[in-house]
Scaffold this active site. Structure first.
Site, PDB file in Angstrom:
ATOM      1  N   ARG A 104       0.817  -1.219   0.000  1.00 27.44           N
ATOM      2  CA  ARG A 104       0.000   0.000   0.000  1.00 27.44           C
ATOM      3  C   ARG A 104       0.850   1.269   0.000  1.00 27.44           C
ATOM      4  O   ARG A 104       0.582   2.186  -0.784  1.00 27.44           O
ATOM      5  CB  ARG A 104      -0.993  -0.028   1.169  1.00 27.44           C
ATOM      6  CG  ARG A 104      -2.153  -0.990   0.943  1.00 27.44           C
ATOM      7  CD  ARG A 104      -3.054  -1.088   2.156  1.00 27.44           C
ATOM      8  NE  ARG A 104      -2.319  -1.535   3.331  1.00 27.44           N
ATOM      9  CZ  ARG A 104      -2.837  -1.574   4.550  1.00 27.44           C
ATOM     10  NH1 ARG A 104      -4.082  -1.164   4.764  1.00 27.44           N
ATOM     11  NH2 ARG A 104      -2.132  -2.006   5.559  1.00 27.44           N
ATOM     12  N   ASN A 116      -6.450  -2.610   1.708  1.00 31.39           N
ATOM     13  CA  ASN A 116      -6.424  -4.069   1.743  1.00 31.39           C
ATOM     14  C   ASN A 116      -7.859  -4.547   1.750  1.00 31.39           C
ATOM     15  O   ASN A 116      -8.652  -4.118   2.575  1.00 31.39           O
ATOM     16  CB  ASN A 116      -5.759  -4.569   3.032  1.00 31.39           C
ATOM     17  CG  ASN A 116      -4.242  -4.531   2.936  1.00 31.39           C
ATOM     18  OD1 ASN A 116      -3.675  -4.334   1.860  1.00 31.39           O
ATOM     19  ND2 ASN A 116      -3.594  -4.730   4.070  1.00 31.39           N
TER      20      ASN A 116
END
Ligand SMILES: [Zn+2]
Ligand SMILES: [Zn+2]
Length: 743
Positions: free
Chosen positions: A15, A33
């Site tokens: 990320r 996520n």
């Protein structure tokens, strides 16, 4: 638009990478996520290719991508790019593996000005404990054992700063807020809280046996000269121990090292690598008696780096701390039952036990003796659909689970003849299913070994009855062959499936098999002659019984007399008549090892054959052995005539032993390769492979490779899936998966 990225994308700094790439392009949107995937939303639709190109060039080192799905799903209203908290979603892949502390972190660890100076729990977005601390997916701190530790404001600042190396590093901590080590004495009394690692290192240097808790388990550690005390404590007469060395230089002083081995030793997986000893007269001799190899590894956790910072020793024995036959201990209170002098323990819970992985290199290929820490739970691509759970064999057990074209295998479980290990198998299987978002209700079929007495089979059968799931039995050596097929991405092979023992379809003990195999069926085209196991299992522990049986059948009484006394002979003779028989290759090696005086008593699994290996490695083909083949329903390579010829040779020196051993085994392998090559010719197969426990024996693999190549055929060995019984659950899974696809 939305982009869903599947693969190993959580816990690897994915990320933050997406964030950096997106902001560098001035994009607006989000990343999050979702289940075990990563979803990216981008407001600027036209910039998709530019974004993906740049992302591919900047992937975090531990990420592996399986699939990128682009959805034309417009998003709007974003003023900048942000990381959004996780949501429950589709769970298609699992957590990343425990990963050795990276170089950046090691640098910080030894930087006196850094606030994590000598802090053993140092880690960042691309390194540290992962699988060993995760309770559930998605991979967020709240789903790990780090949830017991609250981040301090410094850590929180790093965690929330997009350009920081610890931006969204879920296991972030520091000396102020993270877990701590404490040194305890035998009664659990606290000895040192201020400098526990320094004190422990000094005590170990002075000769203490200590237990050191790591990420996914605990180790017993001591200096080389304490090996005999350690053996007494563990009840291990001669089983080898692994050694952790300070660095590569220290390894090279003692052991041979090539490029592939060096690469594995220093990889983020940090397995134990079996290396050849440089000389046979060094300090390591008693650590691995009679083998000529040592399992070596390098520091992987912050603790190991700090320990070596304080230790004078260049290497220490470092072996799993467990009650013999049981899994490694996890809980601090259990560690104290193990009778060490000192206990270096921390206060973070171990969620998933993972033993160190053990590998051996062969010509660019990796033989996994144990596939565990650093490799579990990465997945393998499989050519079948369906949800199959497979349970493995009896020893070196793993279980495997297939889902959506991927196969996941548990960490190394161990020998399931001990009840706690069966429980461990059950809990690890359940945990892996939880991480995959599966329940027993999703399972299509369960694969088990044919052996009626394997606890793994009982466990599979019990689940099958409880949940009404189809149970499929897969013959042991066929499972070995299928694991080799999957490992090397082919569909058919003539496999030399060589091991200690496995239950045959005729109810006999197989182990020296030539199998024409694919995923749907197999044919036993050849095997070794059966030899009697006098007293059953006892003949495995006491290879003199094998020698007795062989030379009794050959009517060479003067030879049997060298191995057993008159009284023993009388008892064994009676037992001989009703002895079960086996076509095992491993037992032939045991008998040879015993006859040559190399190893006459087995104190650990495979010892006689392993000790023979050193002789095979040094031996030359100086003796002629004539082979005989008997054709019945299959071709049987006769082993007794080889022993008959062996009895005629005089053996005076170590060199004689080596050359005899080599010539004997060469004759046997050559005949097996002949039969396999004939089968290739008649069935249009182009590859001969080797699998099973014997295929860890490098000199034998080398012989087979040369002989197969002389025939102009391809030779296959394992590379990703364990050669031995650790790969059985994989082979079972592949067979069951294919059979189901067909029907
Ligand atoms: Zn790091
Ligand atoms: Zn902190």
């Amino acid at each position: 638009m939305k982009i869903v990225i599947k693969g190993t994308v959580q816990g690897v700094g994915f990320r933050p990478t997406v964030y950096r790439v997106a902001t560098s392009l001035g994009l607006k949107g989000y990343v999050l996520n979702k289940g075990s995937n990563v979803e990216v939303g981008i407001q600027e639709k036209g910039k998709k290719d530019e974004f993906l190109n740049l992302l591919m060039k900047n992937l975090p080192p531990l990420a592996t991508l399986d699939e990128i799905e682009v959805k034309d799903d417009p998003i709007s209203g974003y003023k900048d790019f942000k990381i959004i908290m996780s949501t429950e979603g589709e769970k298609t892949s699992v957590t990343p593996v425990d990963t050795a502390i990276c170089e950046e972190c090691v640098k910080e660890l030894f930087d006196e000005d850094n606030r994590r100076y000598l802090y053993p729990f140092i880690n960042c977005i691309s390194c540290g404990a992962r699988f060993s601390v995760i309770l559930n997916v998605p991979y967020d701190r709240a789903n790990t054992s780090m949830r017991d530790f609250m981040m301090c404001e410094h850590c929180l600042a790093e965690y929330t700063t997009p350009l920081d190396r610890r931006f969204h590093a879920q296991t972030i901590s520091c000396p102020r807020c993270g877990p701590k080590y404490t040194l305890y004495g035998r009664k659990g009394e606290v000895l040192d809280e201020r400098n526990p690692i320094e004190t422990c290192a000094r005590l170990v240097d002075e000769g203490a046996l200590a237990i050191a808790k790591s990420w996914g388990g605990m180790h017993l550690i001591c200096t080389f000269d304490q090996v005999n005390r350690l053996r007494k404590l563990r009840g291990r007469a001669s089983k080898p121990f692994a050694v952790m060395f300070r660095d590569l230089n220290a390894i090279e002083k003692y052991l041979e090292l090539d490029e592939q081995e060096e690469k594995l030793l220093t990889s983020a997986h940090r397995p134990i690598v079996l290396l050849d000893e440089r000389t046979l007269s060094n300090d390591l001799l008693a650590i691995s008696p009679g083998l000529g190899t040592i399992g070596a590894y390098l520091p992987y956790s912050g603790l190991h780096h700090v320990l070596f910072h304080y230790l004078n020793s260049e290497g220490i024995i470092m072996t799993s701390a467990n009650i013999p036959g049981e899994p490694m201990v996890l809980r601090n209170e259990d560690a104290f039952t193990l009778n060490a002098d000192y206990f270096l323990l921390h206060n973070r819970r171990i969620v998933n036990r993972v033993d160190d992985s053990v590998v051996r290199c062969y010509e660019g290929k990796t033989f996994f003796l144990r596939r565990s820490r650093g490799f579990v739970p990465t997945s393998l691509k499989i050519p079948y659909e369906g949800m199959i759970v497979s349970m493995g064999a009896g020893e070196n057990v793993t279980s495997s689970i297939s889902k959506g074209g991927n196969l996941y295998t548990t960490q190394y479980i161990g020998n399931t003849y001990h009840y706690p290990t069966v429980e461990y198998l059950a809990s690890s299987t359940e945990q892996l299913m939880r991480l995959l978002g599966l329940t027993m209700a999703d399972v299509d079929a369960i694969g088990v070994d044919l052996h009626p007495r394997y606890p793994t089979r009982r466990y599979g059968k019990q689940l099958s009855e409880e949940f009404g799931i189809e149970l499929v039995e897969v013959q042991h050596h066929w499972a070995h062959a299928a694991s080799l097929l999957l490992d090397r991405g082919i569909n058919e092979v003539v496999a030399l499936a060589l091991d200690g023992t496995g239950y045959g379809v005729d109810g006999k003990a197989w182990g020296g098999e030539i199998l024409n195999s694919n995923y749907y069926s197999f044919e036993r085209v050849g095997s070794l002659e059966e030899i009697p196991l006098v007293g059953g299992e006892k003949a495995i522990k006491d290879p003199r019984r094998l020698v007795f049986a062989i030379f009794s059948l050959l009517r060479r009484d003067t030879h049997t007399a060298q191995f057993v006394n008159e009284q023993e002979a009388k008892i064994l003779e009676k037992l001989l008549k009703k002895a079960p028989k086996t076509s095992s290759f491993g037992r032939v090696l045991d008998a040879l090892s015993c006859y040559l005086g190399i190893c006459q008593r087995m104190t650990y699994d495979g010892e006689p054959a392993m000790k023979l290996e050193r002789y095979l490695a040094e031996g030359k083909r100086r003796y002629e052995f004539e082979t005989f083949v008997k054709t019945v329903d299959r071709k049987i390579v006769m082993t007794l005539p080889l022993f008959d010829q062996l009895a005629e040779y005089r053996i005076d020196t170590e060199k004689d032993k080596a050359d005899i051993a080599y010539s004997f085994v060469y004759a046997l392998v050559k005949e097996m390769v002949e039969i396999a090559a004939d089968t290739c010719r008649t069935s249009d197969i182009t590859a001969i492979g080797i699998t099973g426990g014997v295929s860890y024996d490098v000199p034998i693999v080398r012989m087979a490779e040369a002989l197969v190549k002389e025939k102009g055929l391809r030779f296959l060995t394992h590379d990703k899936i364990p050669n031995g019984d650790g790969g059985i659950s994989v082979g079972q899974n592949a067979v069951v998966g294919h059979l189901r696809t067909k029907s």
